[in-house]
Enzyme design. Structure first.
Site, PDB file in Angstrom:
ATOM      1  N   LYS A   1     -81.544 -10.733 -99.388  1.00 24.88           N
ATOM      2  CA  LYS A   1     -82.876 -10.150 -99.195  1.00 24.88           C
ATOM      3  C   LYS A   1     -83.500 -10.473 -97.832  1.00 24.88           C
ATOM      4  CE  LYS A   1     -84.247  -9.703-104.026  1.00 24.88           C
ATOM      5  NZ  LYS A   1     -85.290  -9.936-105.026  1.00 24.88           N
TER       6      LYS A   1
ATOM      7  N   ASP B   1     -90.606  -6.027-105.500  1.00 26.52           N
ATOM      8  CA  ASP B   1     -90.610  -7.056-106.559  1.00 26.52           C
ATOM      9  C   ASP B   1     -92.036  -7.371-107.030  1.00 26.52           C
ATOM     10  OD1 ASP B   1     -87.848  -7.391-106.732  1.00 26.52           O
ATOM     11  OD2 ASP B   1     -87.815  -8.853-105.094  1.00 26.52           O
TER      12      ASP B   1
END
Ligand code: ATR
Length: 268
Positions: free
Chosen positions: A64, A100
């Protein structure tokens, strides 16, 4: 259209199954594959993605942050998080987002309703916490409290929250309507050490961002003590739905996605 998730390891990812359920429900002719990219092969990522002519992809552990230097544009939120879980490929340009935090918050809203009047405490100050706090801040009229073991973690937070030491949590816990655990501690048996989960508001909601298991020991304790609980399954589903929306500008069928994931989890 073609999509993928990149990560390592990736074989247990439920993202392909979840996105396929959505494509099927929307009668879309689209593909979504899981690509295993070990760290030592990551420098080939441009070729790997371009050779597949993907329209977009998800990024998961451990890439990420690693993906960021390869992007042409970064959304404000992804910049703040320093982490990307969604990339759009548009005219050969790569644009990075992070869904997220919004995923958790949209899921929470679908369960809890309006968050404006909720007083919220987040346990942990890692990447997941930051994304959730960033989104919650835009929706509640109270300040967000974030408790962490290491106060220095807050040095990289550029937006304002009430940062408190983890050891103070038990003394103020009764103020909150929603308590969200973002630390990995709820998974083990040591959950008593994060907080006692006693003497909360009678109708407090206790949440965890983990969905395997669906009920962590942290949530099990909260439930035993009579509190409503909320796991991380919706966060996973809604982050995928938000990615889909970014890639296609279409609304995903979150119900179909959630059913597919739950069916798989319950069959294990
Ligand atoms: P993620 O990106 O999933 O949020 P992370 O960035 O590694 O993961 O963050 C993990 C969080 O769990 C941090 O808030 C961490 O606290 P520290 O900043 O003090 O390290 C918290 N955490 C992990 N293990 C912990 C423990 N044993 N006790 C208290 N907090 C813990």
């Amino acid at each position: 259209m073609k999509f993928a998730v990149i990560g390592h390891p990736i074989q247990h990812s439920l993202s392909p199954l979840m996105h396929h359920a959505n494509f099927q429900s929307l009668k879309m002719d689209a593909e979504y594959e899981a690509l295993n990219i070990p760290v030592e092969h990551f420098h080939h990522i441009k070729d790997t993605i371009n050779s597949r002519q993907l329209n977009g992809f998800n990024v998961t552990i451990p890439h990420k942050e690693r993906i960021i230097p390869y992007l042409d544009v970064l959304s404000d939120e992804a910049k703040e998080m320093g982490a990307v879980n969604t990339v759009v490929v548009k005219d050969d340009k790569w644009i990075g987002y992070n869904t997220d935090g919004i995923g958790f918050v949209k899921g929470l809203e679908s369960y809890y309703g309006e968050l404006k009047k909720a007083k919220i405490l987040i346990l942990g100050a890692g990447g997941a916490s930051k994304g959730i706090a960033y989104q919650l801040k835009q929706r509640t009229s109270y300040p967000i409290y974030v408790a962490n073991r290491t106060m220095a973690r807050f040095d990289s937070w550029s937006f304002e929250i009430n940062a408190i030491p983890l050891e103070d949590v038990n003394t103020i816990a009764s103020q909150f309507d929603i308590i969200i655990n973002t630390t990995p501690l709820g998974m083990g048996q040591s959950h008593e050490s994060i907080m006692t989960l006693k003497n909360l508001k009678p109708n407090a909601l206790v949440a965890d961002i983990i969905y395997t298991p669906l009920i962590t020991p942290f949530l099990a304790t909260a439930r035993q003590n009579g509190y409503d609980i909320y796991n991380g399954l919706d966060m996973f589903v809604y982050q995928g739905a938000e990615s889909f929306n970014i890639w296609t500008q279409r609304k995903a069928d979150v119900k179909a996605m959630k059913t597919a994931v739950l069916t798989k989890l319950n069959s294990k």
